[in-house]
Design an enzyme around this catalytic site. Structure first.
Site, PDB file in Angstrom:
ATOM      1  N   GLY A  46       0.854  -1.187   0.000  1.00 50.14           N
ATOM      2  CA  GLY A  46       0.000   0.000   0.000  1.00 50.14           C
ATOM      3  C   GLY A  46       0.886   1.232   0.000  1.00 50.14           C
ATOM      4  O   GLY A  46       2.068   1.147   0.351  1.00 50.14           O
ATOM      5  N   GLN A  51       3.171   9.898   1.714  1.00 51.11           N
ATOM      6  CA  GLN A  51       4.512   9.297   1.789  1.00 51.11           C
ATOM      7  C   GLN A  51       5.424   9.769   0.674  1.00 51.11           C
ATOM      8  O   GLN A  51       6.650   9.640   0.785  1.00 51.11           O
ATOM      9  CB  GLN A  51       4.401   7.769   1.751  1.00 51.11           C
ATOM     10  CG  GLN A  51       3.736   7.179   2.989  1.00 51.11           C
ATOM     11  CD  GLN A  51       3.581   5.684   2.879  1.00 51.11           C
ATOM     12  OE1 GLN A  51       2.613   5.203   2.301  1.00 51.11           O
ATOM     13  NE2 GLN A  51       4.543   4.925   3.395  1.00 51.11           N
ATOM     14  N   CYS A  92       6.096  -0.433   7.460  1.00 53.55           N
ATOM     15  CA  CYS A  92       5.765   0.776   6.705  1.00 53.55           C
ATOM     16  C   CYS A  92       6.967   1.182   5.867  1.00 53.55           C
ATOM     17  O   CYS A  92       8.103   1.191   6.368  1.00 53.55           O
ATOM     18  CB  CYS A  92       5.404   1.911   7.672  1.00 53.55           C
ATOM     19  SG  CYS A  92       4.943   3.446   6.854  1.00 53.55           S
ATOM     20  N   LEU A  93       6.724   1.546   4.625  1.00 52.51           N
ATOM     21  CA  LEU A  93       7.819   1.977   3.748  1.00 52.51           C
ATOM     22  C   LEU A  93       8.465   3.263   4.273  1.00 52.51           C
ATOM     23  O   LEU A  93       9.612   3.547   3.924  1.00 52.51           O
ATOM     24  CB  LEU A  93       7.297   2.192   2.323  1.00 52.51           C
ATOM     25  CG  LEU A  93       6.787   0.912   1.623  1.00 52.51           C
ATOM     26  CD1 LEU A  93       6.124   1.269   0.303  1.00 52.51           C
ATOM     27  CD2 LEU A  93       7.913  -0.093   1.412  1.00 52.51           C
ATOM     28  N   HIS A 134      -4.162   1.735   8.015  1.00 55.17           N
ATOM     29  CA  HIS A 134      -2.763   2.202   8.027  1.00 55.17           C
ATOM     30  C   HIS A 134      -2.592   3.366   7.040  1.00 55.17           C
ATOM     31  O   HIS A 134      -1.943   4.380   7.358  1.00 55.17           O
ATOM     32  CB  HIS A 134      -1.867   1.012   7.667  1.00 55.17           C
ATOM     33  CG  HIS A 134      -0.416   1.311   7.508  1.00 55.17           C
ATOM     34  ND1 HIS A 134       0.547   0.831   8.377  1.00 55.17           N
ATOM     35  CD2 HIS A 134       0.267   2.027   6.562  1.00 55.17           C
ATOM     36  CE1 HIS A 134       1.736   1.254   7.972  1.00 55.17           C
ATOM     37  NE2 HIS A 134       1.608   1.972   6.871  1.00 55.17           N
ATOM     38  N   GLU A 135      -3.193   3.238   5.842  1.00 52.54           N
ATOM     39  CA  GLU A 135      -3.029   4.278   4.810  1.00 52.54           C
ATOM     40  C   GLU A 135      -3.810   5.548   5.154  1.00 52.54           C
ATOM     41  O   GLU A 135      -3.311   6.665   4.927  1.00 52.54           O
ATOM     42  CB  GLU A 135      -3.460   3.751   3.437  1.00 52.54           C
ATOM     43  CG  GLU A 135      -2.751   2.495   2.942  1.00 52.54           C
ATOM     44  CD  GLU A 135      -1.242   2.531   2.998  1.00 52.54           C
ATOM     45  OE1 GLU A 135      -0.664   3.631   3.062  1.00 52.54           O
ATOM     46  OE2 GLU A 135      -0.626   1.451   2.990  1.00 52.54           O
TER      47      GLU A 135
HETATM   48  O1  GNR Z   1       4.093  -2.660   2.539  1.00 57.22           O
HETATM   49  C1  GNR Z   1       3.464  -2.508   3.585  1.00 57.22           C
HETATM   50  N1  GNR Z   1       3.168  -3.581   4.344  1.00 57.22           N
HETATM   51  C2  GNR Z   1       2.314  -3.539   5.442  1.00 57.22           C
HETATM   52  C3  GNR Z   1       2.307  -4.624   6.301  1.00 57.22           C
HETATM   53  C4  GNR Z   1       1.466  -4.637   7.390  1.00 57.22           C
HETATM   54  C5  GNR Z   1       0.610  -3.585   7.609  1.00 57.22           C
HETATM   55  C6  GNR Z   1       0.620  -2.498   6.780  1.00 57.22           C
HETATM   56  C7  GNR Z   1       1.450  -2.472   5.686  1.00 57.22           C
HETATM   57  S1  GNR Z   1       1.426  -1.115   4.620  1.00 57.22           S
HETATM   58  C8  GNR Z   1       3.092  -1.151   4.019  1.00 57.22           C
HETATM   59  C9  GNR Z   1       3.303  -0.105   2.950  1.00 57.22           C
HETATM   60  C10 GNR Z   1       3.135   1.270   3.564  1.00 57.22           C
HETATM   61  O2  GNR Z   1       3.943   1.788   4.263  1.00 57.22           O
HETATM   62  N2  GNR Z   1       2.004   1.865   3.340  1.00 57.22           N
HETATM   63  O3  GNR Z   1       1.754   3.061   3.917  1.00 57.22           O
HETATM   64 NI    NI Z   2       2.945   3.095   5.731  1.00 57.02          NI
END
Ligand code: GNR
Ligand code: NI
Length: 168
Positions: A46, A51, A92-93, A134-135
């Site tokens: 995601g 970001q 999270c990236l 999360h997003e």
């Molecule tokens: O790649 C992602 N993996 C993930 C794993 C568990 C819960 C949420 C995520 S989202 C993350 C990519 C990201 O940072 N999206 O904002």
């Molecule tokens: Ni994230």
């Protein structure tokens, strides 16, 4: 098509609150395409526009599940459907290399616009429910580390700051 730079914690720009998209025009469509390229390159599931330092309410997702496929959510809203909570090990990236358990509502209704600007709604559970929350947090300037203890958050911040200094 372009791969955009992903901001990393504790960059203060990740704290901006994103504005609603007023029209799904060519600029937004190009942003969506670039976000898919960026997410794929970074091997994420995601990505929120926040970001990549674009503070508009745009999310792309590809859960790698054949049933769900690549997804776009513009101006997303969620409604929590019941009291059940699902713990999930999140990454999270924008917080690369760290994974921690976060508790979130397990069942939500998502209402959003798709890539063509058409409204849709969809019930979510499992990874889709985790990821959309999360997003949407990113669009509100919130990160999964905000749910951790101050001690854990500080430890992650120090380690990332050190890596950023080494890369500078
Ligand atoms: O790649 C992602 N993996 C993930 C794993 C568990 C819960 C949420 C995520 S989202 C993350 C990519 C990201 O940072 N999206 O904002
Ligand atoms: Ni994230």
């Amino acid at each position: 098509m372009a791969i955009l730079k992903i901001l990393e914690f504790p960059d203060p720009r990740l704290r901006n609150v994103a504005k609603p998209v007023t029209t799904v025009d060519e600029t937004i469509k190009r942003l969506v395409a670039d976000m898919f390229d960026t997410m794929k390159d970074a091997q994420g599931i995601g990505l929120a526009a926040s970001q990549v330092d674009v503070h508009q309410r745009v999310i792309v997702m590809n859960l790698g599940d054949e049933d769900i496929g690549p997804r776009v959510f513009i101006n997303p809203e969620i409604e929590v459907l019941d009291d059940s909570i699902d713990p999930y090990e999140e990454g999270c990236l924008s917080v690369p290399g760290f994974y921690e358990k976060v508790d979130r509502p397990a069942h939500v209704m998502i209402r959003a616009l798709d890539a063509e600007g058409n409204a849709f709604e969809e019930e979510a559970q499992g990874l889709l429910a985790v990821c959309i929350q999360h997003e949407i947090d990113h669009l509100e300037g919130k990160l999964f580390v905000d749910y951790l203890s101050p001690f854990k958050r500080q430890r992650i911040r120090k380690k990332l700051e050190k890596i950023h200094r080494q890369n500078a």
